[in-house]
Design a protein around this motif. Structure first.
Motif, PDB file in Angstrom:
ATOM      1  N   ALA A   1       0.809  -1.065  -0.014  1.00  0.00           N
ATOM      2  CA  ALA A   1       0.076   0.032  -0.022  1.00  0.00           C
ATOM      3  C   ALA A   1       0.770   1.343   0.000  1.00  0.00           C
ATOM      4  O   ALA A   1       0.447   2.226  -0.641  1.00  0.00           O
ATOM      5  CB  ALA A   1      -0.959  -0.095   1.282  1.00  0.00           C
ATOM      6  N   MET A   2       1.771   1.249   0.745  1.00  0.00           N
ATOM      7  CA  MET A   2       2.947   2.397   0.826  1.00  0.00           C
ATOM      8  C   MET A   2       3.578   2.434  -0.405  1.00  0.00           C
ATOM      9  O   MET A   2       3.794   3.679  -0.978  1.00  0.00           O
ATOM     10  CB  MET A   2       3.882   2.054   2.230  1.00  0.00           C
ATOM     11  N   HIS A   3       4.178   1.517  -1.028  1.00  0.00           N
ATOM     12  CA  HIS A   3       4.648   1.748  -2.489  1.00  0.00           C
ATOM     13  C   HIS A   3       3.907   2.164  -3.416  1.00  0.00           C
ATOM     14  O   HIS A   3       4.275   2.752  -4.280  1.00  0.00           O
ATOM     15  CB  HIS A   3       5.212   0.164  -2.555  1.00  0.00           C
ATOM     16  N   PHE A   4       2.642   1.355  -3.470  1.00  0.00           N
ATOM     17  CA  PHE A   4       1.590   1.785  -4.679  1.00  0.00           C
ATOM     18  C   PHE A   4       1.491   3.621  -4.362  1.00  0.00           C
ATOM     19  O   PHE A   4       1.612   4.277  -5.403  1.00  0.00           O
ATOM     20  CB  PHE A   4       0.253   1.272  -4.304  1.00  0.00           C
ATOM     21  N   SER A   5       1.392   3.858  -3.244  1.00  0.00           N
ATOM     22  CA  SER A   5       1.072   5.523  -2.974  1.00  0.00           C
ATOM     23  C   SER A   5       2.338   6.278  -3.600  1.00  0.00           C
ATOM     24  O   SER A   5       2.108   7.177  -4.129  1.00  0.00           O
ATOM     25  CB  SER A   5       0.541   5.705  -1.524  1.00  0.00           C
ATOM     26  N   ILE A   6       3.284   5.809  -3.097  1.00  0.00           N
ATOM     27  CA  ILE A   6       4.560   6.458  -3.550  1.00  0.00           C
ATOM     28  C   ILE A   6       4.821   6.529  -4.932  1.00  0.00           C
ATOM     29  O   ILE A   6       5.252   7.673  -5.647  1.00  0.00           O
ATOM     30  CB  ILE A   6       5.945   6.054  -3.049  1.00  0.00           C
ATOM     31  N   ALA A   7       4.708   5.356  -5.521  1.00  0.00           N
ATOM     32  CA  ALA A   7       4.837   5.253  -7.086  1.00  0.00           C
ATOM     33  C   ALA A   7       3.965   6.177  -7.932  1.00  0.00           C
ATOM     34  O   ALA A   7       4.204   6.777  -8.927  1.00  0.00           O
ATOM     35  CB  ALA A   7       4.682   3.763  -7.495  1.00  0.00           C
ATOM     36  N   PHE A   8       2.504   5.928  -7.313  1.00  0.00           N
ATOM     37  CA  PHE A   8       1.509   6.895  -8.106  1.00  0.00           C
ATOM     38  C   PHE A   8       1.799   8.401  -7.890  1.00  0.00           C
ATOM     39  O   PHE A   8       1.910   9.201  -8.831  1.00  0.00           O
ATOM     40  CB  PHE A   8       0.111   6.668  -7.459  1.00  0.00           C
TER      41      PHE A   8
ATOM     42  N   GLY B   1       1.688  14.199 -14.679  1.00  0.00           N
ATOM     43  CA  GLY B   1       0.610  14.749 -14.682  1.00  0.00           C
ATOM     44  C   GLY B   1      -0.767  14.079 -15.011  1.00  0.00           C
ATOM     45  O   GLY B   1      -1.649  14.236 -15.049  1.00  0.00           O
ATOM     46  N   SER B   2      -0.360  12.762 -15.457  1.00  0.00           N
ATOM     47  CA  SER B   2      -1.179  11.901 -15.985  1.00  0.00           C
ATOM     48  C   SER B   2      -1.750  11.056 -14.850  1.00  0.00           C
ATOM     49  O   SER B   2      -0.882  10.052 -14.052  1.00  0.00           O
ATOM     50  CB  SER B   2      -0.696  11.088 -17.009  1.00  0.00           C
ATOM     51  N   ILE B   3      -3.160  11.059 -14.411  1.00  0.00           N
ATOM     52  CA  ILE B   3      -3.627   9.893 -13.228  1.00  0.00           C
ATOM     53  C   ILE B   3      -3.623   8.520 -13.949  1.00  0.00           C
ATOM     54  O   ILE B   3      -3.200   7.816 -13.231  1.00  0.00           O
ATOM     55  CB  ILE B   3      -5.185  10.430 -13.077  1.00  0.00           C
ATOM     56  N   ALA B   4      -3.828   8.324 -15.322  1.00  0.00           N
ATOM     57  CA  ALA B   4      -3.964   7.253 -15.721  1.00  0.00           C
ATOM     58  C   ALA B   4      -2.619   6.472 -15.732  1.00  0.00           C
ATOM     59  O   ALA B   4      -2.300   5.319 -15.601  1.00  0.00           O
ATOM     60  CB  ALA B   4      -4.409   7.228 -17.320  1.00  0.00           C
ATOM     61  N   LEU B   5      -1.574   7.167 -16.252  1.00  0.00           N
ATOM     62  CA  LEU B   5       0.014   6.699 -16.415  1.00  0.00           C
ATOM     63  C   LEU B   5       0.471   6.551 -15.051  1.00  0.00           C
ATOM     64  O   LEU B   5       0.999   5.432 -14.545  1.00  0.00           O
ATOM     65  CB  LEU B   5       0.780   7.434 -17.184  1.00  0.00           C
ATOM     66  N   GLY B   6       0.122   7.396 -13.876  1.00  0.00           N
ATOM     67  CA  GLY B   6       0.516   7.345 -12.600  1.00  0.00           C
ATOM     68  C   GLY B   6      -0.306   5.939 -11.993  1.00  0.00           C
ATOM     69  O   GLY B   6       0.477   5.295 -11.301  1.00  0.00           O
ATOM     70  N   GLY B   7      -1.461   5.791 -12.365  1.00  0.00           N
ATOM     71  CA  GLY B   7      -2.028   4.583 -11.723  1.00  0.00           C
ATOM     72  C   GLY B   7      -1.567   3.312 -12.360  1.00  0.00           C
ATOM     73  O   GLY B   7      -1.409   2.050 -11.818  1.00  0.00           O
TER      74      GLY B   7
ATOM     75  N   PRO C   1       5.250  -1.534  -8.104  1.00  0.00           N
ATOM     76  CA  PRO C   1       5.287  -1.815  -6.730  1.00  0.00           C
ATOM     77  C   PRO C   1       4.608  -3.260  -6.704  1.00  0.00           C
ATOM     78  O   PRO C   1       5.092  -4.199  -5.729  1.00  0.00           O
ATOM     79  CB  PRO C   1       4.073  -1.112  -6.185  1.00  0.00           C
ATOM     80  N   LEU C   2       3.890  -3.990  -7.821  1.00  0.00           N
ATOM     81  CA  LEU C   2       3.494  -5.378  -7.468  1.00  0.00           C
ATOM     82  C   LEU C   2       4.375  -6.106  -7.997  1.00  0.00           C
ATOM     83  O   LEU C   2       4.809  -7.229  -7.120  1.00  0.00           O
ATOM     84  CB  LEU C   2       2.401  -5.433  -8.840  1.00  0.00           C
ATOM     85  N   CYS C   3       5.406  -5.826  -8.750  1.00  0.00           N
ATOM     86  CA  CYS C   3       6.536  -6.862  -8.972  1.00  0.00           C
ATOM     87  C   CYS C   3       7.442  -6.653  -7.835  1.00  0.00           C
ATOM     88  O   CYS C   3       8.203  -7.606  -7.160  1.00  0.00           O
ATOM     89  CB  CYS C   3       7.364  -6.208 -10.135  1.00  0.00           C
ATOM     90  N   ASN C   4       7.588  -5.540  -7.294  1.00  0.00           N
ATOM     91  CA  ASN C   4       8.563  -5.391  -6.172  1.00  0.00           C
ATOM     92  C   ASN C   4       8.056  -6.298  -4.667  1.00  0.00           C
ATOM     93  O   ASN C   4       8.761  -6.435  -4.004  1.00  0.00           O
ATOM     94  CB  ASN C   4       8.870  -3.845  -5.559  1.00  0.00           C
TER      95      ASN C   4
END
Length: 69
Positions: free
Chosen positions: A9-16, A24-30, A37-40
């Motif tokens: 959860a922390m990693h997803f938030s930081i990566a996004f 500036g892209s929500i889609a690319l960020g998501g 982070p899934l791989c990590n």
């Protein structure tokens, strides 16, 4: 397993956040925040399991002793 999930959860938030600020892209960020982070997280899970085996072979206990005041 809880430790792994909270780490994810922390990693997803930081990566996004990083990708969103950079592009500036929500889609690319998501997308990147999901894949990277899934791989990590999977790697981290197996890394922890390997370290548990290493500690067991070295004769150490699996739990960290409580800190003494």
């Amino acid at each position: 397993m809880i430790k792994t999930l909270t780490f994810a959860a922390m990693h997803f938030s930081i990566a996004f956040g990083v990708v969103y600020v950079m592009t500036g892209s929500i889609a690319l960020g998501g997308l990147i925040a999901f894949i990277e982070p899934l791989c990590n997280t999977v790697g981290y899970f197996f890394h922890e399991r390997l370290w548990e085996r290493f500690r067991a072979r070295a004769g150490q206990t699996r739990r960290t002793p409580a800190l003494q005041a």
